[in-house]
Enzyme design. Structure first.
Site, short mmCIF file in Angstrom:
data_model
loop_
_atom_site.label_atom_id
_atom_site.label_comp_id
_atom_site.label_asym_id
_atom_site.label_seq_id
_atom_site.Cartn_x
_atom_site.Cartn_y
_atom_site.Cartn_z
N ASN A 107 0.84 -1.20 0.00
CA ASN A 107 0.00 0.00 0.00
C ASN A 107 0.87 1.25 0.00
O ASN A 107 1.68 1.46 0.91
CB ASN A 107 -0.89 0.01 1.24
CG ASN A 107 -1.62 1.33 1.41
OD1 ASN A 107 -2.47 1.69 0.60
ND2 ASN A 107 -1.27 2.08 2.44
N GLU A 108 0.74 2.05 -1.05
CA GLU A 108 1.33 3.39 -1.17
C GLU A 108 2.85 3.44 -1.26
O GLU A 108 3.44 4.51 -1.16
CB GLU A 108 0.85 4.31 -0.02
CG GLU A 108 -0.67 4.53 -0.06
CD GLU A 108 -1.16 5.54 0.96
OE1 GLU A 108 -0.39 5.91 1.87
OE2 GLU A 108 -2.33 5.96 0.87
N GLU A 204 -9.08 4.50 -2.04
CA GLU A 204 -8.94 4.93 -0.65
C GLU A 204 -9.24 6.42 -0.54
O GLU A 204 -8.66 7.22 -1.27
CB GLU A 204 -7.53 4.64 -0.12
CG GLU A 204 -7.42 4.77 1.39
CD GLU A 204 -6.01 4.50 1.90
OE1 GLU A 204 -5.60 5.19 2.84
OE2 GLU A 204 -5.33 3.63 1.34
#
Length: 566
Positions: A107-108, A204
């Site tokens: 994630n990210e 998100e």
């Protein structure tokens, strides 16, 4: 497929609440609010097989993130060997579940590397090489070796296949024309949403709020009941989170006085939840499901808000509090993720009415009702009724309505020096051919509630009856709620576990009938004695009344009112 839902159920949820019963409660709450995809981070020891078995049963898809997020990681051989072992263990454990939708490495981290979040720009090529070694050569190859039947994404947000063509680290991982995007904007006017990216997939987004006083009281003392108390900052882990919450409240409502009173503290907690920010953003994503701008933006195929549940009593982006109590947001989720949605976009004096129909059949001979209401009186000032046919599996603009000419905004909403947008608001309804509501009622506030020409509403629970057995609960109670004036963000509360049929709603009629679906056996007297209700004007100063005072150049009438009341 438009994937609706909420989001990451953290793997580090405290073990004492991770029981099959609690897991079912969370997943059922997601399913009951029409969410069919959850993003889960990721494969940890507290995510028991029960989670996936219940997701299988309820038809909820799981975007499964592995345990890498928001950081740079080592790539020495010992670490890579550990990663391989973890991947093999978790993929073999979970891959047979039909709820597994896809696997994701991290994630990210692609965005973090490209954006120099951790000072990696000085040696970017080396960090990029390490990134590919860990997430592509190790994680991706091992996952696909174990389970080639599911899709795999290296990172989120990412440009998807375009990121792969760019060597797995895109020049702009937040490009709205590819893959997915994360979007947070705590400083803009989130109730308008004009800066919301028209991305292919919104994986998100969200805004913080505090849990209810009932939840906070369980972990606090009287000395903590102040928004600036040490405990509040201890349980606020987002940098500048308290300031951002104050800003968002102040943009649209009146921040309670910082006077140390219990009422001010309770009003503050309530106001952090009384926001339409996530509602507005989600409706934008859903409206753009079937259309694209001249720049190629749009065709939004999914919206996953952050986040579903809390891991403790504190400020967070969650829609469900620690222990399972629904925040106001989760009641809104039930409406804005409904398979059929009526949604307005107001621009240049016109209301563009959209119907999102994710059913697999057309809606024919439907009736759209757009009604103009005043804040200072109950009842409809004027309405427009339109017959429409709605396409299946699509978002369609079905009408454009002039506020001034068709709804008579300038005629019905004059009040002294107030702007007409501060006197009136809009309610939208969609009925099928048989006259039954085909989508949840929706609303649009033309101005900001803090500027509204609104009377103090006395909202009361008139009576409670029950219980009866319904599909939702063996202990369902009927509630009759009455008001003497228009009431915004009407909020019912009880310490007993359960869910209301609606909450946080606008009350534009003298009476509404609601239901409370209790989670365990209780009596009518138990519920009646524990119920409380409040609305927005209950947070205003004592003696508040909406009046037009002698005007002063440069001041809004509400500015003068507030100055006189302070």
């Amino acid at each position: 497929m438009f994937m609706k839902g909420s989001n990451w159920i953290p793997a580090h949820v405290l073990p004492e609440v991770v029981t099959p019963q609690y897991t079912r409660h969370l997943l059922q709450a997601a399913a009951d609010t029409h969410q069919n995809c959850l993003r889960v981070w990721g494969g940890g020891i507290y995510e028991t097989d029960a989670f996936y078995e219940i997701a299988d049963e309820l038809g909820i898809l799981v975007w499964e993130d592995l345990m890498f997020a928001c950081s740079m990681y080592p790539v020495n051989q010992d670490f890579l060997d550990t990663v391989k072992g973890e991947v093999v263990t978790q993929v073999r454990r979970m891959q047979h579940h039909p709820s597994i939708l896809l696997w994701a490495s991290n994630n990210e981290n692609e965005a973090a590397l490209r954006g120099n979040w951790y000072g990696t720009a000085f040696n970017f090529d080396q960090y990029k090489e390490d990134y590919v070694t860990l997430y592509v050569d190790t994680v991706r190859s091992q996952v696909l070796e174990e389970d080639p039947s599911h899709p795999f994404v290296v990172s989120s947000p990412s440009n998807g296949l375009q990121s792969e063509l760019d060597g797995y680290v895109a020049d702009h991982p937040y490009n709205t024309l590819y893959g997915d995007v994360h979007y947070y904007n705590y400083l803009g006017d989130a109730w308008v949403g004009s800066a919301t990216p028209l991305t292919r997939f919104a994986s998100e987004y969200g805004f913080q709020s505090w849990p209810s006083f009932i939840s906070m009281a369980a972990v606090s003392l009287e000395e903590d009941w102040d928004r600036e108390s040490p405990l509040m900052y201890h349980r606020q882990h987002h940098p500048l989170g308290q300031q951002q919450l104050a800003l968002q409240i102040g943009l649209h409502m009146h921040l309670p006085p910082h006077d140390g009173s219990l009422k001010a503290y309770q009003d503050y907690l309530y106001l952090t939840q009384a926001t339409v920010a996530v509602k507005v953003e989600t409706e934008i994503y859903r409206r753009w499901m079937s259309d694209v701008t001249e720049a190629g933006e749009g065709y939004t195929s999914g919206a996953l808000y952050w986040q579903l549940n809390d891991i403790w009593q504190g400020a967070s982006w969650a829609s469900i509090e620690y222990g399972g109590r629904w925040k106001m947001l989760h009641y809104y989720v039930k409406n804005f993720f409904n398979p059929v949605l009526i949604s307005p976009h107001v621009k240049n004096g016109e209301i563009m009415v959209y119907i999102v129909n994710e059913q697999f059949h057309n809606i024919t001979s439907a009736n759209v009702v757009v009604a103009l209401h005043r804040y200072d009186r109950l009842g409809v000032m004027k309405s427009v009724n339109l017959s429409v046919d709605v396409e299946a599996a699509a978002s369609s603009q079905v009408a454009t309505i002039s506020l001034a000419e068709e709804l008579g905004l300038n005629t019905h909403c004059q009040e002294g020096m107030y702007d007409v947008e501060d006197v009136c608001f809009i309610i939208l309804q969609l009925y099928d051919g048989e006259g039954t509501l085909a989508a949840p009622q929706n609303f649009h506030l033309l101005g900001k509630p803090k500027d509204a020409h609104i009377l103090h509403a006395s909202v009361q629970i008139q009576d409670v009856s029950g219980p009866t057995v319904t599909p939702h609960s063996n202990w369902t109670f009927t509630l009759r709620v009455k008001t003497d004036a228009v009431a915004l963000f009407v909020w019912l509360e009880t310490e007993h576990p359960g869910v209301f049929s609606d909450n946080g709603f606008l009350m534009v009629k003298k009476e509404e009938q609601l239901f409370f679906h209790a989670a365990k056996e209780m009596t009518e007297e138990d519920l009646q004695s524990s119920l409380s209700v409040k609305s927005l004007t209950d947070t205003y100063p004592p003696g508040y009344a909406s009046k037009t005072f002698a005007q002063h150049p440069g001041f809004h009438p509400n500015d003068i009112r507030n100055a006189m009341l302070s």
